[in-house]
Design a protein around this motif. Structure first.
Motif: not given
Length: 246
Positions: A36-48, A109-121
Motif C-alpha cells: 500500500v502506497k498513499c500520500k500524507r493526509g490520505d484516508t485508507i479503508v481496510d475492508f474486513g 460516496k467517493e470519500s477516501v483515497e485508498a481501499v485495501v482488502c484481504n478477503p476470504p479466499y
C-alpha cells in the motif's frame, strides 16, 4: 478468562492480540500492507479488517492521516478496537462494525483515497468448510462476495483512488473482471511464488479508479531452493531491519 494471546508484529513496536482458538492473520495480510502506497493526509479503508493487523501496519508503513477498519463480526471488531487502544492509535485508527456492502452509506460516496482488502479466499460453496464460525467467516465469502466487495470499494474511492487486494491465482480472472467492470483499472499485478520452481499461488493487485489502461507485471519469490526466505520476501514480510527501526 481472556482467550487471547499477545503477538509482536515486529514493526516499530506494534503488538497485536489474537484469539487463541479463532482465526489469526496470515503472512498474506502482512504482504498486502507492504504494497500500500498513499500520500500524507490520505484516508485508507481496510475492508474486513479482522483483528486489525493491516490497519495497524498501515499506520507504521504509510503517511496516511487515518485508517478506517470495517469488520462484520462483532467479537472480532471488538478485538480490533482493543488492538488500536493497545498501540495508542485511537486518534489514528477507527474500527466500524458494519457490512462492507453498505460502506458508501456510512462513509460517503467517493470519500477516501485508498481501499485495501484481504478477503476470504473461498467462494461460499467451495473450499474445505471449517466448523468454527469465526474461522469460516474469515475463509469463506458469506455476507459479501467478491463482486460486492469490489463494487463497494469503487463506490467509496475518489477519482484516481487506489484499490489494493490480495487473492489466490485461481480467482485472478474474477478479481480482474470485477475490478474492470467497476472502473478500477489494474495497474500493478504481483505474482507470488512459494519457490521459483513452483507455480504462483497468490497475487497482489493494485488498481486505480478511472486509471489509464496499462499493466505492470511483477513477481515475488518467497523462498529459494534451499528453503531460505529471499531478501525481497524478507522485506515484504517484515523480516528485514527496515521495519524494526523506531
Amino acid at each position: 478468562m481472556d482467550d487471547t494471546r499477545l503477538d509482536d508484529l515486529q514493526c516499530k513496536g506494534l503488538k497485536i492480540l489474537q484469539y487463541k482458538d479463532g482465526y489469526c492473520f496470515t503472512s498474506d495480510a502482512v504482504l498486502l500492507a507492504n504494497t500500500v502506497k498513499c500520500k500524507r493526509g490520505d484516508t485508507i479503508v481496510d475492508f474486513g479488517c479482522g483483528n486489525g493487523v493491516i490497519s495497524l501496519l498501515l499506520t507504521a508503513k504509510t503517511p496516511c492521516k487515518k485508517v478506517v477498519g470495517i469488520e462484520f463480526q462483532p467479537e472480532v471488531a471488538e478485538l480490533a478496537k482493543r488492538n488500536v487502544t493497545l498501540n495508542g492509535l485511537d486518534g489514528k485508527v477507527e474500527i466500524i462494525c458494519r457490512d462492507i456492502t453498505d460502506a458508501a452509506d456510512y462513509l460517503g460516496k467517493e470519500s477516501v483515497e485508498a481501499v485495501v482488502c484481504n478477503p476470504p479466499y473461498f467462494a461460499k460453496s467451495s473450499g474445505a468448510q471449517r466448523e468454527e464460525k469465526q474461522i469460516a467467516l474469515s475463509r469463506h465469502e458469506s455476507t459479501c462476495d467478491l463482486g460486492g466487495i469490489i463494487k463497494s470499494a469503487a463506490a467509496i474511492l475518489k477519482f484516481a483512488g487506489e484499490f489494493f487486494i490480495i487473492h489466490k491465482t485461481s480467482r485472478m480472472a474474477e478479481v480482474i473482471t470485477y475490478c474492470s467492470q467497476n472502473n478500477l483499472i489494474p495497474k500493478t499485478l504481483t505474482l507470488i511464488y512459494p519457490k521459483i520452481s513452483k507455480k504462483a499461488d497468490t497475487f497482489a493487485l493494485v488498481c486505480k479508479k478511472c486509471g489509464k489502461h496499462s499493466l505492470n507485471v511483477e513477481k515475488l519469490v518467497v523462498y529459494d531452493e534451499e528453503g531460505n526466505m529471499t531478501q525481497q520476501a524478507m522485506k515484504m514480510y517484515n523480516k528485514s531491519n527496515d521495519c524494526n527501526q523506531s
